[in-house]
Design a protein around this motif. Structure first.
Motif, short mmCIF file in Angstrom:
data_model
loop_
_atom_site.label_atom_id
_atom_site.label_comp_id
_atom_site.label_asym_id
_atom_site.label_seq_id
_atom_site.Cartn_x
_atom_site.Cartn_y
_atom_site.Cartn_z
N VAL A 79 0.84 -1.20 0.00
CA VAL A 79 0.00 0.00 0.00
C VAL A 79 0.87 1.25 0.00
N LEU A 80 1.90 1.26 0.84
CA LEU A 80 2.78 2.42 0.94
C LEU A 80 3.52 2.68 -0.37
N ALA A 81 3.92 1.61 -1.08
CA ALA A 81 4.62 1.76 -2.35
C ALA A 81 3.71 2.39 -3.40
N VAL A 82 2.44 2.00 -3.44
CA VAL A 82 1.49 2.57 -4.39
C VAL A 82 1.24 4.05 -4.08
N GLU A 83 1.09 4.37 -2.81
CA GLU A 83 0.84 5.76 -2.42
C GLU A 83 2.07 6.63 -2.70
N THR A 84 3.25 6.09 -2.45
CA THR A 84 4.47 6.84 -2.70
C THR A 84 4.64 7.14 -4.18
N ALA A 85 4.31 6.17 -5.04
CA ALA A 85 4.42 6.36 -6.49
C ALA A 85 3.52 7.49 -6.96
N LEU A 86 2.39 7.70 -6.30
CA LEU A 86 1.49 8.79 -6.67
C LEU A 86 1.94 10.13 -6.09
N LEU A 87 2.39 10.12 -4.84
CA LEU A 87 2.70 11.37 -4.14
C LEU A 87 4.04 11.97 -4.56
N LYS A 88 5.00 11.14 -4.89
CA LYS A 88 6.34 11.66 -5.21
C LYS A 88 6.33 12.67 -6.35
N PRO A 89 5.78 12.35 -7.53
CA PRO A 89 5.77 13.33 -8.63
C PRO A 89 4.98 14.59 -8.27
N PHE A 90 3.91 14.42 -7.51
CA PHE A 90 3.11 15.57 -7.10
C PHE A 90 3.92 16.51 -6.21
N LEU A 91 4.64 15.95 -5.23
CA LEU A 91 5.41 16.77 -4.30
C LEU A 91 6.63 17.41 -4.97
N GLU A 92 7.18 16.75 -5.97
CA GLU A 92 8.32 17.33 -6.68
C GLU A 92 7.96 18.66 -7.33
N ASN A 93 6.72 18.80 -7.76
CA ASN A 93 6.28 20.01 -8.44
C ASN A 93 5.66 21.05 -7.51
N GLU A 94 5.51 20.70 -6.24
CA GLU A 94 4.93 21.65 -5.29
C GLU A 94 5.98 22.69 -4.86
N ARG A 95 5.53 23.92 -4.66
CA ARG A 95 6.40 24.99 -4.20
C ARG A 95 5.73 25.71 -3.04
N GLY A 96 6.55 26.19 -2.12
CA GLY A 96 6.02 26.90 -0.97
C GLY A 96 7.04 26.90 0.16
N PHE B 25 8.08 9.45 0.66
CA PHE B 25 7.65 10.37 -0.38
C PHE B 25 8.06 11.82 -0.14
N LEU B 26 8.75 12.10 0.96
CA LEU B 26 9.18 13.47 1.25
C LEU B 26 10.59 13.77 0.74
N GLU B 27 11.29 12.74 0.31
CA GLU B 27 12.70 12.92 -0.09
C GLU B 27 12.87 13.94 -1.20
N THR B 28 11.96 13.97 -2.16
CA THR B 28 12.11 14.84 -3.32
C THR B 28 11.11 15.99 -3.31
N SER B 29 10.57 16.31 -2.15
CA SER B 29 9.57 17.37 -2.08
C SER B 29 10.16 18.73 -2.44
N GLY B 30 9.40 19.52 -3.22
CA GLY B 30 9.83 20.87 -3.57
C GLY B 30 9.69 21.84 -2.41
N ILE B 31 8.96 21.46 -1.37
CA ILE B 31 8.82 22.28 -0.15
C ILE B 31 9.81 21.74 0.86
N ARG B 32 10.83 22.51 1.14
CA ARG B 32 11.95 22.00 1.93
C ARG B 32 11.67 21.94 3.43
N HIS B 33 10.87 22.87 3.96
CA HIS B 33 10.62 22.85 5.40
C HIS B 33 9.40 21.99 5.67
N THR B 34 9.61 20.81 6.23
CA THR B 34 8.52 19.88 6.50
C THR B 34 8.40 19.61 7.99
#
Length: 262
Positions: free
Chosen positions: A30-47, A61-70
């Motif tokens: 389940v986590l692998a499927v959710e990560t595959a969806l969230l990773k590309p989305f978070l890469e393009n997020e800014r803030g 899924f936070l490793e490649t997030s475009g929002i650095r402060h988590t």
């Protein structure tokens, strides 16, 4: 023991129970499927700021997030593996209004006894025009049916979810309308039966991926992307009264920039 300490102990117990699920074969799938969806989305997020309130660590899924402060929520201090963990009651977050660009609720509405209060708090701290992402298990699915079976007929990881209050998308839609939140996108994931056998899960992956693209509504997991509307009535605007020639100024409060790391 105070009420706050009792709630902390309850959250800690439930968190540990869910780790049993996430460490299983079924939970990892389940986590692998959710990560595959969230990773590309978070890469393009800014803030500036991202808050994750979930039932497992979100490093996958936070490793490649475009929002650095988590900020990641944890139920107790001993589980805070990094400085940016937030230790608090999720129904009363110690964060200012409109401070988070993105809030992710990863299977946390099932985790707490007051899911509506958690959703309200998540909406409160989300910036106007900011986004919430909600991941939940669909009770109207094979997962919901499996929870009705006797314990000896259930996969062992599902027993951890036996007492969870799974929230349907229809019920969640009513809550979103009440909080003046607008659903932008929804995804239906993980159409496989909740079986904990590695061989079975591996064989079903290709079929699962085809059904994911069709958005079949009886999937085991739903992912909702939600926008916070401008002028959301989550808190009333104070009416400032004139008291003579001196202008009335509101008391200063924490800003979004004050949440940044040193």
């Amino acid at each position: 023991m105070s009420v706050q300490n009792q709630q902390t102990q309850v959250n800690l117990h439930v968190w540990k129970t869910w780790q049993t699920f996430w460490s299983s074969t079924l939970g990892q799938e389940v986590l692998a499927v959710e990560t595959a969806l969230l990773k590309p989305f978070l890469e393009n997020e800014r803030g500036y700021h991202l808050l994750v309130i979930g039932s497992c660590p979100a490093a996958s899924f936070l490793e490649t997030s475009g929002i650095r402060h988590t900020l990641e929520w944890r139920p107790a201090l001993q589980l805070a593996e990094k400085e940016s963990c937030l230790i608090a009651d999720p129904a009363a977050l110690p964060l200012p209004d409109d401070s988070m660009d993105l809030v992710i609720l990863q299977h946390s509405l099932e985790l707490f006894s007051s899911p509506h209060a958690l959703l309200k708090e998540a909406a409160r701290v989300t910036l106007a025009k900011g986004e919430l992402v909600i991941l939940g298990f669909n009770p109207v699915s094979l997962w919901g049916l499996a929870r009705l079976l006797p314990g000896f007929m259930q996969a062992e990881p599902l027993r951890a979810l036996k007492k969870a209050d799974l929230i349907s998308q229809a019920k969640l839609a009513d809550w979103l309308e009440f909080l003046d939140l607008k659903k932008e996108v929804d995804h239906q994931l993980f159409h496989r039966p909740p079986c904990n056998r590695p061989g079975f899960q591996q064989k079903m992956r290709s079929l699962d991926q085809r059904l994911d693209k069709k958005g079949w509504p009886l999937a085991g997991v739903y992912v909702l992307r939600i926008k916070k509307r401008i002028g959301s009535p989550l808190r009333p605007q104070p009416a400032w009264k004139k008291t003579g020639w001196l202008p009335v100024q509101p008391v200063s409060s924490p800003t979004r920039n004050s949440l940044k790391n040193r």
